[in-house]
Design a protein around this motif. Structure first.
Motif, PDB file in Angstrom:
ATOM      1  N   ASP A 207      18.136 -35.749  29.644  1.00  0.00           N
ATOM      2  CA  ASP A 207      19.091 -34.837  29.076  1.00  0.00           C
ATOM      3  C   ASP A 207      20.034 -35.702  28.245  1.00  0.00           C
ATOM      4  N   VAL A 208      19.799 -35.730  26.910  1.00  0.00           N
ATOM      5  CA  VAL A 208      20.445 -36.691  26.017  1.00  0.00           C
ATOM      6  C   VAL A 208      21.226 -35.948  24.943  1.00  0.00           C
ATOM      7  N   THR A 209      22.447 -36.394  24.696  1.00  0.00           N
ATOM      8  CA  THR A 209      23.288 -35.862  23.626  1.00  0.00           C
ATOM      9  C   THR A 209      23.574 -36.974  22.624  1.00  0.00           C
TER      10      THR A 209
ATOM     11  N   VAL B  53      24.447 -40.820  23.601  1.00  0.00           N
ATOM     12  CA  VAL B  53      23.951 -41.896  22.752  1.00  0.00           C
ATOM     13  C   VAL B  53      24.420 -41.652  21.328  1.00  0.00           C
ATOM     14  N   ALA B  54      24.494 -42.709  20.537  1.00  0.00           N
ATOM     15  CA  ALA B  54      24.979 -42.592  19.164  1.00  0.00           C
ATOM     16  C   ALA B  54      23.863 -42.252  18.183  1.00  0.00           C
ATOM     17  N   GLU B  55      24.204 -41.475  17.188  1.00  0.00           N
ATOM     18  CA  GLU B  55      23.313 -41.262  16.057  1.00  0.00           C
ATOM     19  C   GLU B  55      23.111 -42.594  15.325  1.00  0.00           C
ATOM     20  N   GLY B  56      21.931 -42.775  14.756  1.00  0.00           N
ATOM     21  CA  GLY B  56      21.617 -44.040  14.103  1.00  0.00           C
ATOM     22  C   GLY B  56      21.129 -45.106  15.052  1.00  0.00           C
ATOM     23  N   SER B  57      21.023 -44.749  16.321  1.00  0.00           N
ATOM     24  CA  SER B  57      20.640 -45.720  17.344  1.00  0.00           C
ATOM     25  C   SER B  57      19.157 -46.028  17.300  1.00  0.00           C
ATOM     26  N   PHE B  58      18.788 -47.201  17.801  1.00  0.00           N
ATOM     27  CA  PHE B  58      17.394 -47.541  18.073  1.00  0.00           C
ATOM     28  C   PHE B  58      17.356 -48.303  19.386  1.00  0.00           C
TER      29      PHE B  58
ATOM     30  N   THR C 110      27.836 -36.765  33.272  1.00  0.00           N
ATOM     31  CA  THR C 110      27.238 -37.821  32.448  1.00  0.00           C
ATOM     32  C   THR C 110      26.965 -39.061  33.283  1.00  0.00           C
ATOM     33  N   ALA C 111      25.741 -39.531  33.231  1.00  0.00           N
ATOM     34  CA  ALA C 111      25.377 -40.755  33.948  1.00  0.00           C
ATOM     35  C   ALA C 111      25.820 -41.992  33.196  1.00  0.00           C
ATOM     36  N   ALA C 112      25.645 -41.991  31.854  1.00  0.00           N
ATOM     37  CA  ALA C 112      25.941 -43.202  31.084  1.00  0.00           C
ATOM     38  C   ALA C 112      26.230 -42.883  29.631  1.00  0.00           C
ATOM     39  N   ILE C 113      27.017 -43.737  29.041  1.00  0.00           N
ATOM     40  CA  ILE C 113      27.187 -43.814  27.589  1.00  0.00           C
ATOM     41  C   ILE C 113      26.406 -45.038  27.130  1.00  0.00           C
ATOM     42  N   LEU C 114      25.506 -44.854  26.170  1.00  0.00           N
ATOM     43  CA  LEU C 114      24.686 -45.949  25.663  1.00  0.00           C
ATOM     44  C   LEU C 114      25.038 -46.216  24.204  1.00  0.00           C
ATOM     45  N   LEU C 115      25.436 -47.456  23.921  1.00  0.00           N
ATOM     46  CA  LEU C 115      25.835 -47.828  22.562  1.00  0.00           C
ATOM     47  C   LEU C 115      25.328 -49.217  22.212  1.00  0.00           C
ATOM     48  N   GLU C 116      25.045 -49.433  20.940  1.00  0.00           N
ATOM     49  CA  GLU C 116      24.885 -50.781  20.404  1.00  0.00           C
ATOM     50  C   GLU C 116      26.249 -51.245  19.907  1.00  0.00           C
ATOM     51  N   PRO C 117      26.712 -52.437  20.285  1.00  0.00           N
ATOM     52  CA  PRO C 117      27.993 -52.920  19.765  1.00  0.00           C
ATOM     53  C   PRO C 117      27.990 -53.033  18.241  1.00  0.00           C
ATOM     54  N   ILE C 118      26.824 -53.367  17.682  1.00  0.00           N
ATOM     55  CA  ILE C 118      26.568 -53.297  16.245  1.00  0.00           C
ATOM     56  C   ILE C 118      25.172 -52.698  16.106  1.00  0.00           C
ATOM     57  N   GLN C 119      25.039 -51.622  15.345  1.00  0.00           N
ATOM     58  CA  GLN C 119      23.727 -50.999  15.201  1.00  0.00           C
ATOM     59  C   GLN C 119      22.838 -51.838  14.287  1.00  0.00           C
ATOM     60  N   GLY C 120      21.623 -52.125  14.753  1.00  0.00           N
ATOM     61  CA  GLY C 120      20.726 -52.998  14.004  1.00  0.00           C
ATOM     62  C   GLY C 120      19.828 -52.280  13.031  1.00  0.00           C
TER      63      GLY C 120
ATOM     64  N   ALA D 269      13.432 -41.487  23.963  1.00  0.00           N
ATOM     65  CA  ALA D 269      14.312 -40.347  24.213  1.00  0.00           C
ATOM     66  C   ALA D 269      15.763 -40.683  23.890  1.00  0.00           C
ATOM     67  N   LEU D 270      16.089 -41.954  23.878  1.00  0.00           N
ATOM     68  CA  LEU D 270      17.449 -42.418  23.618  1.00  0.00           C
ATOM     69  C   LEU D 270      17.630 -42.905  22.181  1.00  0.00           C
ATOM     70  N   THR D 271      16.583 -42.793  21.373  1.00  0.00           N
ATOM     71  CA  THR D 271      16.607 -43.236  19.980  1.00  0.00           C
ATOM     72  C   THR D 271      16.740 -42.025  19.084  1.00  0.00           C
ATOM     73  N   SER D 272      17.673 -42.061  18.138  1.00  0.00           N
ATOM     74  CA  SER D 272      18.056 -40.824  17.458  1.00  0.00           C
ATOM     75  C   SER D 272      17.152 -40.438  16.301  1.00  0.00           C
ATOM     76  N   LYS D 273      16.362 -41.337  15.748  1.00  0.00           N
ATOM     77  CA  LYS D 273      15.621 -41.045  14.525  1.00  0.00           C
ATOM     78  C   LYS D 273      14.542 -39.996  14.771  1.00  0.00           C
ATOM     79  N   GLU D 274      14.662 -38.877  14.074  1.00  0.00           N
ATOM     80  CA  GLU D 274      13.758 -37.748  14.303  1.00  0.00           C
ATOM     81  C   GLU D 274      12.309 -38.109  14.015  1.00  0.00           C
ATOM     82  N   ALA D 275      12.078 -38.924  12.988  1.00  0.00           N
ATOM     83  CA  ALA D 275      10.701 -39.282  12.627  1.00  0.00           C
ATOM     84  C   ALA D 275      10.000 -40.027  13.750  1.00  0.00           C
TER      85      ALA D 275
END
Length: 390
Positions: free
Chosen positions: A159-161, A128-133, A179-189, A142-148
């Motif tokens: 098991d997420v990278t 998954v990408a950093e900055g994702s929601f 790897t099962a999947a790559i998860l991306l937003e085409p444009i991060q919101g 688990a797939l959302t990168s924001k630590e807060a």
């Protein structure tokens, strides 16, 4: 306002902080608070109100459907459910039989369904990408990168990278044959409308193919005409395996969908997943009304033209260092960490915007936003910045 604010504080869980306004009604891209003040809604319920507020097509569809058949459970189906599934597949450019849809009540539930779908590959690793929601439920979180967002609820499902968004080399280095999947937003919101390099999704598709992984695109914010196309990825020529959509799909009525393309549409089998309210006739009727109205009123073209005018106008001020996005999905980079002050000054001036990060403003107005609305905002914009940066 104060009476409702006090009652809100006394009765509603404090998960959002104090409400900025108590809103009473809306029409088109405008809303009014309980004091009668009018605002241009440039956030659209966070990219939800595709047709604005109180659009007659949605009102008619919901009231008509509720008057005939409301909730039936998924032991049964209804014409709106079948018709909406077929329509979504068509909007993705698929022929009959080339995909399957699972309906949900929200975007996070669509992503939960997709997350479970990826586990049916027999693998567990997701990149998954950093900055994702991707949502607030435990799986989507688990797939959302924001630590807060994540830290208070760990341990989360692994098991997420996480890798830097837009960096194709980092993506390639993280994906393996496990790897099962790559998860991306085409444009991060939520990150502030971040647009990746032009070839990024194509690179992701190639890496996924190399390792036998699924390519899963989260179009929950960017889909349903927001960028001037039905889905933001369509112009790239990339065909994903999974697409999740919600927000603008129902135009304010809760509905989401997990769409599996090709073989991915067969991974979830009877007993693997379920929902009580997902795909109910009323929600599907609302979504069909949204899609038909976008088509009938040529709103994709309108969004493309008006979005360009909005972005061009905002970019003129030197205190805006970058303008990003497509259509009416717009992100602004400010010259200083004053986005909260900008949002407050805009609200005082009668415009609702979102401070996505300390330097970023996000705009996701209704697709029915008018040229007069844009002109009014552009005229007020320099003074809004003056107030915020004083």
């Amino acid at each position: 306002m104060s009476d409702y604010a006090e009652r809100y504080a006394a009765s509603v869980m404090n998960t959002f902080g104090p409400p900025k306004l108590v809103l009473a009604r809306g029409e088109g891209a405008h809303v009014w608070d309980t004091d009668g003040k009018e605002y241009v809604d440039l956030l659209g319920g966070i990219a939800v109100n595709a047709l604005g507020h109180a659009h007659p097509a949605i009102v008619d569809a919901v009231t008509s459907q509720l008057g005939t058949l409301g909730h039936i459970s998924n032991f049964f189906t209804s014409a709106p459910q079948v018709e909406l599934a077929e329509k979504l597949l068509t909007l993705l450019g698929l022929e009959p039989g080339e995909g399957k849809v699972f309906f949900t009540n929200s975007g996070t539930e669509a992503n939960e369904a997709a997350f479970k779908l990826t586990r049916r590959t027999g693998r567990t690793h997701v990149v998954v990408a950093e900055g994702s929601f991707h949502g607030r439920t435990m799986g989507a979180l688990a797939l959302t990168s924001k630590e807060a967002y994540r830290t208070p609820f760990e341990p989360l499902p692994g098991d997420v990278t996480f890798v830097p968004y837009g960096d194709a080399d980092a993506l390639a280095a993280a994906v393996t044959d496990e790897t099962a999947a790559i998860l991306l937003e085409p444009i991060q919101g939520e990150a502030g409308v971040v647009v990746p390099p032009e070839d990024y999704l194509a690179a992701a598709r190639a890496v996924a193919d190399e390792h036998g992984a699924l390519l899963w695109l989260d179009e929950i914010q960017s889909g349903m005409g927001r960028t001037g196309a039905w889905f933001a990825h369509l112009g790239t020529g990339v065909r994903p395996d999974v697409v999740t959509v919600a927000k603008g799909l129902g135009g304010g009525f809760p509905i989401g969908a997990c769409i599996g393309l090709g073989d991915a549409g067969t991974l979830l089998e009877p007993g693997n997943h379920g929902t009580t309210f997902g795909g109910n006739p009323v929600a599907c009727a609302a979504a069909l009304a949204v899609i038909r109205t976008i088509e009938d009123e040529d709103l994709l073209e309108h969004v493309t033209v008006l979005g360009q005018k909005l972005r061009d106008g905002l970019a003129v001020d030197p205190r805006v260092t970058e303008v990003r996005g497509d259509g009416l999905f717009v992100g602004l980079e400010l010259a200083a960490d004053v986005s909260a002050e900008v949002a407050a000054a805009a609200l005082e001036a009668g415009f609702i915007v979102n401070n996505a990060t300390p330097r970023r403003i996000r705009l996701a107005p209704p697709l029915v936003l008018t040229e007069d609305d844009v002109n009014a905002f552009l005229e007020a914009w320099p003074k809004i910045l003056d107030e915020a940066m004083a």
